[in-house]
Design an enzyme around this catalytic site. Structure first.
Site, PDB file in Angstrom:
ATOM      1  CG  PHE A 182     -16.559  19.038  14.578  1.00 25.39           C
ATOM      2  CD1 PHE A 182     -16.596  20.355  15.006  1.00 25.39           C
ATOM      3  CD2 PHE A 182     -15.609  18.186  15.126  1.00 25.39           C
ATOM      4  CE1 PHE A 182     -15.701  20.826  15.963  1.00 25.39           C
ATOM      5  CE2 PHE A 182     -14.711  18.641  16.089  1.00 25.39           C
ATOM      6  CZ  PHE A 182     -14.752  19.953  16.513  1.00 25.39           C
ATOM      7  CD  GLU A 183     -21.882  21.494   8.532  1.00 24.22           C
ATOM      8  OE1 GLU A 183     -21.627  21.752   7.349  1.00 24.22           O
ATOM      9  OE2 GLU A 183     -22.791  22.059   9.176  1.00 24.22           O
ATOM     10  N   GLY A 184     -18.209  18.075   7.120  1.00 27.18           N
ATOM     11  CA  GLY A 184     -17.162  17.648   6.203  1.00 27.18           C
ATOM     12  C   GLY A 184     -16.422  16.419   6.708  1.00 27.18           C
TER      13      GLY A 184
END
Ligand SMILES: [Ca+2]
Length: 537
Positions: free
Chosen positions: A322-324
């Site tokens: 998971f990024e952002g």
């Protein structure tokens, strides 16, 4: 992970640089006494190495012995506390002593006894004894002055008693300093759990495979992935919308990837990999795949949709990338052990459900950016005052620590990050990987919360690298990667950095973005690092 060749995340942390506490803490690891458990107890390194202090410096006069001593600058708002955490044995008597001078100087052990002097115009010895608890593995000793009482001095701090039975013998001092100053900080040693069988080699090579899209590096069929790779992460499973929780995975369309294999061939190739002991995981997230499980409905959809992909392709488990803005902490969510923010709580619940469904064979990895892990040492999103995403993987890692196979933080696309030596570390060389990985091993007090995040088992720890200069900011030459491995695994060639977590002979290995980029660059990553990992003890 970046689908494109152009990267832009590097500046995300640079704003934090201005907050640098110019503490001037240098590096050193020379104990003053061979039998003393305290590191740098006589301050003869000329630095505060081994110690974490709110407001202190090293002076050459007055000293009790040698040529340096501690000066704690107590002020109206700061008692100039210095702490050091030491491995100890349970049910054991210890004697703590220090020579101090000044007004209202205290010596003690956190959660235990302390002693003090109201006034000492010359160096005076303080002594206190304590016995450890039945399961106690570490003790935090402290020195401090008192508010508005002026500067105190201390020298020759000694903790006399047997050192802790650290599960890994270490060549360098294995202190786990509690670097922040919250009085409630209570260092916790990681539970001495023995690693469950993972089916992985002792040192593993982990790589992402662009399976659902193409970019400049070109498509690579599963059957053509070399056997050097022990875990192949399929990039990516992505949600139908940011908050749906509905994860989909499909092979790259032939219009985009002319050489793509049939789904049947893809599944057969996965089975062939598994027959050779390899793991194939679904990686969820990436640069474009934001996943916010804001509701329990999204949580349940996540479980059912991810389970459907795992079952369809016969996968071994899951990689959380998971990024952002996928993860964040609501204001007031300050205890990583008991998170309250729905996107965190629901993700943990979903992972626990999937782990329970697939049992021991479920492989779980995570690839957070430094921003979501190590930056939590300095800033924790829920504590306010900054970006609410900082440190937000910590509650997920903690909740899943018994089920977690490997945490491989992305040591790239990162700004400078403060390490346990309270120095800034910059990506691209051995030092960054050493300092960032040591934080995961030793654990650290989460910024401004007083809660200690215990380190992971060494077999759960790897670090992530771009395979080539086109794959991410922070490409590290093979020689520098090998130096980092030598330090982390063997406590050799650490470049002056003192490992707080000790050496990690069973460090799991290296992750890279990506296998496709490595092929594009003639397999430099694989050909440099697979033999090196195999040659490690
Ligand atoms: Ca001294």
């Amino acid at each position: 992970m970046k689908r494109s060749t152009v990267l832009k995340r590097a500046s995300i942390l640079s704003a934090g640089v201005s907050l640098l506490l110019a503490a001037g803490i240098a590096i050193g690891s020379v104990p003053a006494y061979a039998a003393n458990l305290i590191v740098n107890g006589g301050f003869e390194t000329g630095s505060l190495s081994g110690w974490a202090c709110t407001s202190a410096s090293i002076v050459s006069s007055p000293v009790h012995s040698g040529s340096h001593a501690l000066a704690g600058a107590a002020s109206g708002s700061d008692n100039a506390k210095c702490t050091q955490t030491v491995s100890v044995q349970p049910n054991t008597a210890y004697a703590l002593s220090a020579w101090v001078r000044g007004s209202y100087v205290y010596l003690g052990v956190t959660g235990g006894p302390s002693t003090w002097t109201p006034s000492a115009s010359t160096y005076t010895q303080l002594k206190v004894s304590f016995t450890t608890g039945a399961s106690q593995a570490s003790a935090q000793v402290y020195l401090h002055g008192w508010y508005a009482q002026g500067t105190y001095h201390a020298d020759d701090v000694v903790l006399d008693g047997p050192g802790g039975s650290d599960p890994t013998p270490t060549a360098s001092p294995t202190m786990s300093p509690s670097p922040t100053t919250s009085p409630s900080a209570s260092p916790t040693s990681p539970p001495p759990t023995s690693p469950p069988p993972s089916g992985l080699p002792k040192h593993a090579l982990i790589g992402y495979l662009h399976a659902s899209f193409a970019n400049g590096s070109g498509y690579l069929r599963m059957a053509d992935v070399p056997d050097a790779w022990d875990i192949v992460n399929l990039a990516f499973g992505e949600p139908t919308s940011v908050t749906s929780g509905d994860i989909r995975f499909s092979l790259c369309p032939a219009s985009e990837c002319p050489s793509v294999e049939s789904e049947a061939d893809f599944i057969a190739a996965i089975k062939a990999k598994q027959a050779k002991g390899k793991k194939v995981l679904l990686s969820i997230g990436g640069q474009n795949g934001q996943v916010q499980l804001t509701t329990t409905a999204a949580r349940d959809r996540f479980v059912s949709s991810v389970g459907a992909v795992i079952d369809r392709y016969g996968l071994d488990g899951l990689d959380i990338d998971f990024e952002g803005h996928s993860l964040y902490l609501n204001a007031g969510d300050t205890d990583f052990r008991n998170p309250t923010t729905p996107v965190i709580v629901n993700l943990i619940s979903a992972l626990q459900t999937l782990k329970a469904r697939y049992g021991a064979r479920f492989t779980l990895t995570m690839a957070p950016e430094t921003f979501f892990v190590q930056v939590g040492y300095q800033f924790y999103g829920g504590a306010g005052g900054g970006d609410n995403r900082t440190g937000s993987y910590l509650p997920v890692i903690h909740a899943m620590r018994d089920a977690l196979t490997v945490l491989h933080v992305q040591d790239y696309n990162s700004g400078p990050v403060m390490g346990l030596d309270n120095q800034w570390h910059t990506m691209g060389g051995a030092d960054f990987h050493i300092a960032m990985t040591d934080m995961v091993k030793a654990g650290f007090t989460v910024a401004n919360t007083g809660h200690f995040f215990p380190g992971l088992r060494e077999d759960q720890i790897g670090f992530g690298l771009p395979a080539a200069v086109s794959a991410g900011n922070g490409h590290t030459t093979p020689a520098q990667v090998h130096q980092a491995l030598d330090c982390l695994v063997k406590a050799q060639n650490c470049g002056g950095y003192a490992l707080r977590g000790g050496r990690s002979p069973s460090l799991r290995g290296l992750m890279t973005w990506s296998i496709n980029w490595d092929r594009y660059y003639s397999w430099e990553f694989q050909n440099s690092h697979r033999p090196y990992l195999d040659a490690l003890p």
